[in-house]
Scaffold this motif. Structure first.
Motif, PDB file in Angstrom:
ATOM      1  N   ASP A 198       2.982   1.167 -20.058  1.00  7.64           N
ATOM      2  CA  ASP A 198       1.724   1.755 -19.572  1.00  7.64           C
ATOM      3  C   ASP A 198       1.011   2.495 -20.697  1.00  7.64           C
ATOM      4  O   ASP A 198       0.327   3.502 -20.465  1.00  7.64           O
ATOM      5  N   GLU A 235       6.864 -11.560  -7.319  1.00  5.44           N
ATOM      6  CA  GLU A 235       6.210 -10.293  -7.617  1.00  5.44           C
ATOM      7  C   GLU A 235       4.998 -10.523  -8.507  1.00  5.44           C
ATOM      8  O   GLU A 235       5.043 -11.316  -9.453  1.00  5.44           O
ATOM      9  N   ARG A 282       1.372   0.660   0.405  1.00  3.35           N
ATOM     10  CA  ARG A 282       2.352   1.377  -0.416  1.00  3.35           C
ATOM     11  C   ARG A 282       2.560   0.670  -1.751  1.00  3.35           C
ATOM     12  O   ARG A 282       2.640   1.323  -2.812  1.00  3.35           O
ATOM     13  N   ALA A 283       2.629  -0.668  -1.702  1.00  3.77           N
ATOM     14  CA  ALA A 283       2.789  -1.422  -2.953  1.00  3.77           C
ATOM     15  C   ALA A 283       1.595  -1.213  -3.880  1.00  3.77           C
ATOM     16  O   ALA A 283       1.756  -1.078  -5.105  1.00  3.77           O
ATOM     17  N   ARG A 307       0.899  -8.140 -13.996  1.00  4.79           N
ATOM     18  CA  ARG A 307      -0.261  -7.278 -14.210  1.00  4.79           C
ATOM     19  C   ARG A 307      -1.470  -8.051 -14.709  1.00  4.79           C
ATOM     20  O   ARG A 307      -2.559  -7.474 -14.815  1.00  4.79           O
ATOM     21  N   ARG A 339      -8.556   1.263  -4.118  1.00  2.00           N
ATOM     22  CA  ARG A 339      -7.713   1.582  -2.960  1.00  2.00           C
ATOM     23  C   ARG A 339      -8.499   2.309  -1.863  1.00  2.00           C
ATOM     24  O   ARG A 339      -8.031   2.424  -0.727  1.00  2.00           O
ATOM     25  N   ARG A 345       2.928  -1.516   4.420  1.00  2.00           N
ATOM     26  CA  ARG A 345       3.778  -2.036   3.349  1.00  2.00           C
ATOM     27  C   ARG A 345       2.962  -2.422   2.123  1.00  2.00           C
ATOM     28  O   ARG A 345       3.308  -2.061   0.990  1.00  2.00           O
ATOM     29  N   ASP A 377      -0.384   1.465  -3.930  1.00  5.33           N
ATOM     30  CA  ASP A 377      -0.351   2.851  -4.414  1.00  5.33           C
ATOM     31  C   ASP A 377       0.663   3.034  -5.539  1.00  5.33           C
ATOM     32  O   ASP A 377       0.483   3.896  -6.415  1.00  5.33           O
ATOM     33  N   GLU A 378       1.718   2.239  -5.519  1.00  2.00           N
ATOM     34  CA  GLU A 378       2.772   2.384  -6.532  1.00  2.00           C
ATOM     35  C   GLU A 378       2.424   1.734  -7.862  1.00  2.00           C
ATOM     36  O   GLU A 378       3.124   1.928  -8.852  1.00  2.00           O
ATOM     37  N   LEU A 379       1.354   0.958  -7.895  1.00  2.00           N
ATOM     38  CA  LEU A 379       0.970   0.318  -9.155  1.00  2.00           C
ATOM     39  C   LEU A 379       0.503   1.374 -10.147  1.00  2.00           C
ATOM     40  O   LEU A 379      -0.318   2.229  -9.806  1.00  2.00           O
ATOM     41  N   PRO A 380       0.985   1.307 -11.387  1.00  3.29           N
ATOM     42  CA  PRO A 380       0.588   2.315 -12.386  1.00  3.29           C
ATOM     43  C   PRO A 380      -0.748   1.966 -13.048  1.00  3.29           C
ATOM     44  O   PRO A 380      -0.869   1.952 -14.272  1.00  3.29           O
TER      45      PRO A 380
END
Length: 821
Positions: free
Chosen positions: A392, A556, A590-591, A559, A607, A587, A593-596
């Motif tokens: 990142d 998955e 949440r996925a 990026r 989002r 679900r 939101d977890e992306l950096p």
């Protein structure tokens, strides 16, 4: 060509004998001549060959006589010997068609001849794009869209016979259709009916040559040295002579590719899994990498129950292609470690979500000193992507790109283009982008293409659609073959911003199908995002879900391409929320939101849109959700992400209107060109002012720009306003317009209230639900609404998902409850 030549000669008084070679008749000497009219008579004392020779000679009465032979390669030796003897004795010319690959002194079966008569050889190679486009227009008796012509040309390789077969199959199967007088396509061009045509094209190949071609189709584009490890050199040379593979030199690397791509399509769509696995094992053994065999063999696909068989196959093949791409790239890098061989491997590893250890091994063992400038810049771009993916470290990636630009004066501007893209996605649109991305005439074509593509991203983010159009057109004029997937993915957003929703959706869908057909998972994800965005704005959440489920099932999400990962997850969340499946929505939210990564610059990559719907479903008020969406959208606008920011602002106003915010939106969104935003903004202004005339006037533009639900709302609200002020005549006119619109949208899914809390059923779904409540069967409903039974079943399936129920009785009960509320 031979038929046209025959007609022209006959018009000039020539006598023409046409002989057709047929492979299955090779064991029947002279039969092709007898079928051509050289009947041998009944003199049993005279041998058949002599009688046939006499008959052929008699068919050629004078100097203005000629023999035309089609598929000379398929003649038997006796027939060719008689024709050759007649040519010499009668002095008549011969015109024949044959495949490339046999020398002039050979006979049809490859025997060496003792002499060669003087001859002219006309090489009928592939047509150019413009030649094929003209022929297609003539054959179809109407213009062909650039997208359709490009796809036909690319898959057929410019081979006219294959191209016309593609068109005939596409017309028959409705893969290509006329729209406003122009032939367009929004589906993959591969058809199982083409298998017979391609098999005929492959007929001259021996078993060994055909298997070699299939191996090359499986591994994709490879270096010549790798191809020689897999296949005997003599076979490679023969395939090249037949024109079924091409060798191209790219940055000092000799690459082998199968031509035309339709051959690859046929092998990829082959149902013979056991044969493919055997060839895969052979590939692994020949490359000396048997310990990595398992990544290349496709894993069983666990397809969702909503998948059709074709979708499940598409997912499996995309997975298989990803594995084989990395497998072959690693073999080539192991053979010769350099930046040029590491680039395909690093790209495959990024797509395959490889571990840090695997990346660091490749980077540590790859020397770059001997590589040319172009390769060094491409390698620097790959390293920048690795920094972002693994650490990142966006700042470090930008610094690497700045250094690459400084160290490589000729190709370094390409690194500047990538730096602008990364800045736009992670920080803000670069204020000095016009100077940094300026294209000069003396730049290499690859650098120009990169800079124009970077311009497209920045200009689209800023909502400058007319300028983005010029950049895209520059790429197309520069080199059609160098366009790549990124500008074409962006083209969907360009068409959407310009206000041509139908073209945007057709482009994205057809490109998605094409990417699936060529098993390009990276491009498929980009096009899936574009198609799902168009469908979500329209309100067809079921169709958007089907596309997104396919790409999500491949594995998955990586990026890259930038933005598509977040866009896919966000749009999937929105679709689940609008269908009433809150757990599924949670679900995917949440996925996301977890992306950096920060919110992207384009619609669906923020989002905030899905968050507003999620909070509404959780009981928060429309005003509070509108406030949060407005704040987040202003933040996007301020960093130069105006496309996504403007849409968020208008969504916030659609949820809850205030005069102050509407004035701000008019000032901000007024800076954006194209037709999409003005139509949306005019609707909001008309609604705020209770201007019934303006609501009626804007409805057609709302439909054209891809928001049919708003068009229905506009006419509904106009009707109510007219009635409220006692203008029944105007109300009736608006009501008739509304009915015409509903009739026109009878086969279209749309959402008239996309920020409603309860699950929304379309007008068609409500209609079908009422018939279900009345006890009608699917067949009765289909007959009543002039639909197919399958369409009715699809509507019922979508309703059951939205309402979270399983039976027809439950659907009827839920609809009655929603109506009461």
């Amino acid at each position: 060509m031979l038929d046209e030549l025959r007609q022209r000669l006959e018009r000039r008084g020539w006598t023409i004998v046409t002989v057709q070679g047929v492979a299955s008749l090779r064991t029947h000497p002279v039969l092709p001549l007898r079928l051509a009219g050289a009947t041998a008579g009944t003199e049993s004392a005279v041998p058949l060959i002599e009688r046939t020779a006499r008959a052929l000679h008699d068919m050629l009465p004078g100097a203005k006589s000629a023999i035309l032979i089609d598929d000379w390669d398929d003649l038997d030796e006796t027939t060719w010997g008689l024709i050759e003897s007649t040519r010499r004795s009668a002095g008549v010319p011969i015109v024949l068609s044959r495949l490339a690959g046999l020398q002039a002194r050979h006979t049809p079966t490859g025997l060496n001849a003792t002499a060669a008569e003087p001859s002219f050889v006309v090489d009928t190679g592939p047509l150019t794009y413009f030649e094929l486009e003209a022929i297609l227009q003539q054959r179809l008796e109407a213009p062909v869209s650039a997208a359709a012509a490009s796809r036909i040309y690319e898959r057929s390789g410019g081979i006219i016979g294959l191209a016309l077969s593609m068109v005939e199959a596409a017309v028959h199967e409705h893969r290509i259709h006329r729209e406003n007088g122009v032939w367009v396509t929004n589906r993959e061009m591969w058809s199982p009916t083409l298998r017979g045509v391609i098999e005929t094209h492959l007929e001259p190949l021996s078993v060994q040559e055909r298997e070699a071609l299939e191996v090359l189709a499986l591994v994709g584009v490879v270096e010549l040295r790798t191809a020689k490890d897999l296949i005997d050199t003599a076979v490679i040379e023969q395939l090249e002579a037949f024109g079924m593979i091409q060798l191209q030199t790219v940055n000092s690397r000799q690459l082998v590719t199968v031509m035309p791509p339709l051959i690859v399509d046929m092998f990829h769509h082959s149902p013979l899994a056991a044969r493919r696995e055997r060839l895969t094992e052979r590939i692994a053994q020949r490359l000396g990498m048997s310990e990595l065999l398992h990544p290349l063999v496709p894993a069983a696909t666990s397809a969702a129950s909503t998948f059709s068989a074709s979708e499940a196959v598409a997912v499996r093949m995309l997975k298989e292609h990803n594995r084989s791409r990395r497998f072959v790239a690693e073999a080539e890098w192991q053979r010769e470690k350099s930046a040029s061989t590491a680039l395909p491997l690093l790209g495959a590893m990024l797509a395959d979500l490889a571990s840090r250890r695997e990346f660091e091994k490749v980077l540590a063992e790859t020397p770059t000193e001997r590589d040319d400038e172009f390769t060094k810049v491409e390698y620097a771009v790959a390293l920048a992507a690795w920094r972002i993916y693994m650490d990142d470290d966006v700042a470090g990636a930008l610094e690497d790109l700045r250094q690459a630009e400084a160290d490589n004066p000729r190709y370094g501007r390409g690194a500047a283009g990538w730096a602008a893209i990364i800045s736009t996605y992670f920080y803000a649109t670069p204020p000095e982008f016009a100077d940094r991305l300026e294209v000069h005439d003396d730049l290499p074509v690859s650098v120009k293409t990169q800079l124009w593509g970077s311009q497209m991203i920045v200009l689209l983010a800023l909502g400058r659609f007319s300028d983005a159009r010029r950049a895209y057109d520059s790429i197309r004029r520069s080199d059609k073959t160098a366009i790549g997937s990124l500008p074409n993915i962006l083209h969907t957003l360009l068409l959407l911003g310009e206000g041509d929703h139908a073209a945007a959706l057709a482009w994205a869908r057809s490109s998605f199908d094409e990417a699936q057909g060529s098993f390009d998972a990276e491009a498929a994800r980009g096009y899936a995002y574009g198609a799902a965005l168009c469908l979500t704005l329209q309100g067809d959440y079921g169709a958007a879900e089907q596309i997104l489920t396919t790409v999500l099932s491949v594995g998955e999400l990586p990026r890259f391409p930038l933005g598509s990962q977040l866009g896919i997850l966000t749009l999937r969340t929105i679709g689940a929320l609008r269908s009433g499946r809150l757990q599924t929505a949670e679900r995917y939210a949440r996925a996301a939101d977890e992306l950096p990564v920060p919110d992207g610059p384009f619609p669906g990559q923020s989002r905030a849109w899905s968050a507003a719907l999620n909070e509404l479903a959780g009981g928060k008020s429309l005003q509070d959700c509108s406030d949060e969406l407005w704040r987040d959208s202003l933040t996007l606008w301020e960093r130069g992400a105006r496309f996504g920011g403007a849409l968020g602002m208008l969504f916030a106003l659609e949820m809850h209107m205030t005069s102050e915010r509407l004035a701000t939106a008019n000032a901000y969104v007024g800076e954006i060109d194209g037709k999409f935003f003005p139509a949306f903004l005019q609707y909001l202004n008309a609604r705020h002012l209770d201007d019934a005339d303006a609501l009626v006037a804007i409805a057609p533009d709302l439909r054209t720009t891809g928001q049919p639900g708003l068009a229905v709302r506009a006419l509904t609200e106009a009707t109510d306003l007219y009635r409220a002020r006692g203008d029944e005549s105007a109300a009736e006119r608006a009501q008739r317009s509304l009915q015409r619109l509903r009739d026109a949208l009878s086969e279209v899914e749309y959402d008239t209230n996309r920020f409603a809390i309860n699950p929304q059923l379309t007008a068609r779904e409500l209609e079908i639900a009422q018939f279900v409540s009345a006890g009608m069967t699917n067949q009765q409903i289909a007959t009543r609404l002039v639909l197919s039974v399958r369409t009715v079943e699809s509507h019922l399936l979508r309703m059951s998902r939205k309402l979270g129920v399983r039976t027809r009785h439950d659907i009827a009960a839920q609809v009655e409850q929603l109506s009461a509320e």
